[in-house]
Design a protein around this motif. Structure first.
Motif, short mmCIF file in Angstrom:
data_model
loop_
_atom_site.label_atom_id
_atom_site.label_comp_id
_atom_site.label_asym_id
_atom_site.label_seq_id
_atom_site.Cartn_x
_atom_site.Cartn_y
_atom_site.Cartn_z
N ARG A 1 49.48 -25.54 5.47
CA ARG A 1 48.12 -26.08 5.56
C ARG A 1 48.02 -27.20 6.60
NH1 ARG A 1 44.54 -24.30 2.41
NH2 ARG A 1 46.03 -23.62 0.82
N GLU A 2 49.01 -28.11 6.59
CA GLU A 2 48.98 -29.23 7.53
C GLU A 2 49.09 -28.76 8.97
OE1 GLU A 2 52.17 -31.70 6.25
OE2 GLU A 2 50.96 -32.74 4.71
N ASN A 3 49.76 -27.64 9.20
CA ASN A 3 49.92 -27.12 10.56
C ASN A 3 48.82 -26.13 10.94
OD1 ASN A 3 52.58 -28.08 11.92
ND2 ASN A 3 53.10 -27.78 9.76
N GLY A 4 47.80 -26.03 10.11
CA GLY A 4 46.65 -25.20 10.45
C GLY A 4 46.90 -23.72 10.40
N LEU A 5 47.94 -23.28 9.68
CA LEU A 5 48.23 -21.86 9.58
C LEU A 5 47.59 -21.22 8.35
CD1 LEU A 5 51.96 -21.69 10.75
CD2 LEU A 5 49.84 -21.75 12.08
N LEU A 6 46.91 -22.02 7.57
CA LEU A 6 46.04 -21.53 6.50
C LEU A 6 44.66 -22.11 6.69
CD1 LEU A 6 48.28 -21.91 3.27
CD2 LEU A 6 47.86 -19.84 4.61
N THR A 7 43.65 -21.36 6.31
CA THR A 7 42.29 -21.89 6.40
C THR A 7 42.07 -22.92 5.30
OG1 THR A 7 41.34 -20.27 4.87
CG2 THR A 7 41.53 -19.61 7.20
N PRO A 8 41.09 -23.79 5.46
CA PRO A 8 40.80 -24.76 4.39
C PRO A 8 40.36 -24.10 3.09
CG PRO A 8 39.77 -25.41 6.46
CD PRO A 8 40.26 -24.01 6.65
N GLN A 9 39.82 -22.89 3.18
CA GLN A 9 39.31 -22.19 2.00
C GLN A 9 40.45 -21.67 1.13
OE1 GLN A 9 35.87 -21.54 0.86
NE2 GLN A 9 37.32 -21.39 -0.81
N GLN A 10 40.37 -21.92 -0.18
CA GLN A 10 41.38 -21.42 -1.11
C GLN A 10 41.14 -19.94 -1.43
OE1 GLN A 10 44.04 -22.82 -2.39
NE2 GLN A 10 43.80 -24.99 -1.94
N PHE A 11 42.21 -19.21 -1.66
CA PHE A 11 42.20 -17.84 -2.16
C PHE A 11 41.65 -16.81 -1.17
CE2 PHE A 11 42.09 -20.38 -6.11
CZ PHE A 11 43.28 -19.95 -6.65
N GLN B 1 52.92 -14.34 12.84
CA GLN B 1 51.57 -14.16 13.36
C GLN B 1 51.17 -15.35 14.24
OE1 GLN B 1 49.67 -11.45 12.99
NE2 GLN B 1 48.06 -12.34 14.28
N ALA B 2 51.55 -16.54 13.80
CA ALA B 2 51.24 -17.74 14.59
C ALA B 2 51.96 -17.69 15.93
CB ALA B 2 51.65 -18.99 13.82
N GLN C 1 54.37 -24.33 18.31
CA GLN C 1 54.76 -25.62 17.75
C GLN C 1 54.51 -25.66 16.25
OE1 GLN C 1 52.96 -28.97 19.71
NE2 GLN C 1 53.89 -30.46 18.36
N GLN C 2 53.33 -25.16 15.83
CA GLN C 2 53.00 -25.14 14.40
C GLN C 2 53.93 -24.21 13.63
OE1 GLN C 2 50.98 -24.77 17.02
NE2 GLN C 2 48.85 -25.35 16.56
N ALA C 3 54.21 -23.05 14.23
CA ALA C 3 55.09 -22.09 13.58
C ALA C 3 56.49 -22.67 13.38
CB ALA C 3 55.16 -20.81 14.40
N GLN C 4 56.99 -23.35 14.41
CA GLN C 4 58.32 -23.93 14.31
C GLN C 4 58.38 -25.03 13.26
OE1 GLN C 4 60.98 -22.67 15.78
NE2 GLN C 4 59.60 -21.12 16.60
N ALA C 5 57.31 -25.78 13.12
CA ALA C 5 57.29 -26.86 12.12
C ALA C 5 57.44 -26.29 10.72
CB ALA C 5 55.99 -27.66 12.25
N VAL C 6 56.72 -25.20 10.43
CA VAL C 6 56.82 -24.58 9.11
C VAL C 6 58.18 -23.92 8.94
CG1 VAL C 6 55.81 -22.92 7.51
CG2 VAL C 6 54.33 -24.21 9.06
N LEU C 7 58.67 -23.29 10.00
CA LEU C 7 59.96 -22.62 9.93
C LEU C 7 61.08 -23.61 9.62
CD1 LEU C 7 61.36 -19.90 10.21
CD2 LEU C 7 61.65 -20.37 12.65
#
Length: 573
Positions: A426-436, A493-494, A501-507
């Motif tokens: 979520r912090e890296n913007g790889l999920l939308t703010p909307q739940q579910f 996908q990212a 950069q975002q993908a690597q942070a989560v990885l």
């Protein structure tokens, strides 16, 4: 005095003594029969309620019959004593010469039951209506339904359905257990709740103008919004600002102690996939003993003290609320007083609570000590006193050791890592703010909200099948076979979208987690994707295996290193 006279005197005294013994024994039997519910209680109809009882005996005889068998009826507490209202109450109306209200709130019950009302008010039960702002209620109001009415797809034979009530699932499901804001029906069809009425400390509405908008029937009785009434949700938010519904546990009009003492009474809400306390209890040895011996447990007794009136088996009330010989028979209406862990959130928390009964989440030791008013250890000691009526101290201590270890294992191996992965996505913007709206959000919800709760509740109530097969087995499967693969899929996908950069942070977060000893068995197998079939399946779906992801990360690190100038290097001054 002749011998004959003396004999007659002795005979008379003997008969008098015998009669007194018979009378005392008869009175004791009568008292005990009444106490056990084997003899009818006396019914005292107060003058203030006589007309109510006579009328409702014709109109709603079942309701009056329930009241006649209650302790209230034996103590001259009638209809008016509970339903009486004052003219300036929001829901007050004139009913055959008496000002009454339909809904009896904890504020009303508190006129007599002061201690019980205060205990309940600080309990977690009283806060149940807060689901209105929770993730669960979003599921019911939006995911399962709709916060605005919508048009039907086709006609409903036999009914004229012009619009679908999208809130029906929330009204019928969530709010009947948790409670909701009780609402009066407005003349425009809308709701008038406690938020509009703004009641003062005495429960009187301060916004009197809003009362002009209340819809009433021909007799002047205010009408309730059908989405919020009837409602006996445990955390119901009433028009007078009070929280809760006493009749959630003490069924209305008969207020049967016998019913409140039985585990089935709690099963209206405490059952199902996410909090199956009823099923867990039934599997446990406690539940087995209760079913076998319930007829010997004096459930109808006025006094129901563990160790004095019964010892055959514990029920929900026994452990969480009822009195026992080690606490002087003290009953509590705050079930949280004896609970040392809260297993409701994704990560279990120790039940150190503040002056308002809220769990203290402060981690700094000094600040935490200042906030805590009732410790988890003190709560545990209260529960231990219940357990010690049947179990030895060593047995109880060993049980709590097993329970603590189990909860900590769940927290540390699955819950905290899962929470960290979701937070990183979520912090890296790889999920939308909307739940579910994304699959991994459902996966995480199942892991902690359903399987994780089942595991923890199973451990807390000595039900091994729920702790293992319905619990940790499913937690582990969900974590390794769904949560981790779905997170890797999002990372891939990212990468394809250029969000390297975002993908690597989560990885890096996942890598750190899976490199820990407790996950080495999984990581050693290529994070579950190196086997030929699994590898082929993921490649067919366009998803990399773990080695591919590591290669991507190494390539990114190399690019970052090559792009640095000498002045940008970490050691440059």
């Amino acid at each position: 005095m002749t011998l004959k006279t003396k004999q007659w005197i002795i005979f008379a005294l003997g008969m008098t003594f015998l009669a007194s013994l018979v009378l005392v024994q008869w009175m004791e039997i009568a008292r005990r029969r009444a106490e056990l519910g084997l003899a009818p209680r006396p019914v005292i109809v107060p003058a203030s309620s006589r007309n109510c009882v006579e009328c409702h005996q014709r109109e709603t005889p079942g309701l009056v019959d329930h009241w006649r068998h209650s302790t209230h009826a034996a103590k001259a507490v009638g209809c008016y004593e509970c339903h009486r209202a004052e003219q300036d109450d929001a829901d007050a109306f004139m009913h055959y010469g008496a000002v009454i209200a339909t809904v009896v709130t904890p504020r009303d019950c508190g006129r007599c039951h002061i201690k019980e009302t205060q205990e309940f008010a600080r309990s977690h039960h009283a806060q149940g209506g807060n689901i209105l702002a929770s993730l669960d209620n979003f599921l019911a109001e939006t995911v399962e339904g709709s916060r605005v009415p919508f048009n039907p797809h086709s006609p409903t034979p036999g009914m004229d359905v012009q619009q679908v009530n999208g809130m029906a699932s929330a009204f019928t499901g969530c709010q009947q257990c948790h409670g909701s804001k009780v609402a009066l029906l407005a003349v425009d069809g809308g709701m008038i709740t406690v938020d509009d009425l703004k009641p003062d400390e005495n429960g009187k509405p301060t916004n009197r103008e809003v009362l002009e908008r209340v819809r009433r029937d021909d007799s002047g009785k205010p009408l309730f919004h059908p989405g919020t009434w009837p409602n006996t949700g445990i955390g119901r938010i009433n028009l007078d600002g009070s929280l809760g519904s006493c009749s959630a546990c003490h069924s209305r009009h008969d207020f049967s102690p016998r019913r409140a003492r039985q585990p089935e009474n709690c099963a209206k809400c405490h059952l199902g996939p996410d909090h199956p306390q009823k099923e867990i209890y039934e599997e446990s040895k406690h539940g087995v003993a209760y079913r076998d011996l319930r007829e010997h447990m004096n459930l109808d007794s006025d006094s129901w003290v563990l160790g004095k009136d019964y010892t055959q088996a514990p029920t929900c009330a026994t452990c969480h609320m009822s009195g026992h010989t080690r606490n002087g028979g003290r009953i509590t209406h705050d079930p949280g007083e004896r609970i040392s862990w809260t297993n409701r959130p994704p990560v279990s928390l120790r039940m150190d609570t503040d002056e308002h009964g809220n769990v203290v989440k402060e981690t700094d030791p000094a600040k935490r000590r200042a906030l805590v008013k009732d410790t988890a250890e003190a709560k545990r000691q209260r529960m231990r006193q219940v357990c010690l009526h049947c179990h030895t101290p060593d047995y109880v201590t060993a049980f709590y050791k097993q329970y603590d270890d189990f909860v900590i294992l769940y927290n540390e191996k699955f819950a905290k890592p899962g929470q960290k992965i979701m937070q990183s996505l979520r912090e890296n913007g790889l999920l939308t703010p909307q739940q579910f709206d994304e699959r991994i959000e459902w996966t995480w919800f199942y892991l902690w909200h359903h399987e994780g709760r089942r595991a923890r509740h199973g451990a807390s109530m000595m039900a091994p099948d729920y702790a293992h097969w319905h619990g940790m087995y499913e937690v582990a499967e969900r974590f390794y076979q769904e949560l981790i693969p779905e997170a890797l899929e999002i990372i891939h996908q990212a990468q394809q979208e250029g969000k390297n950069q975002q993908a690597q942070a989560v990885l890096r977060v996942i890598d750190e987690i899976l490199n820990r000893p407790e996950h080495q068995w999984f990581r050693a197998q290529g994070a579950g994707f190196s086997k030929p079939l699994g590898h082929k399946r993921r490649l067919e779906r366009g998803q990399p295996n773990w080695e591919q992801l590591e290669l991507l990360q190494a390539q990114e690190d190399q690019k970052a290193s090559e792009s640095q100038t000498p002045g940008d290097s970490p050691g440059a001054q």
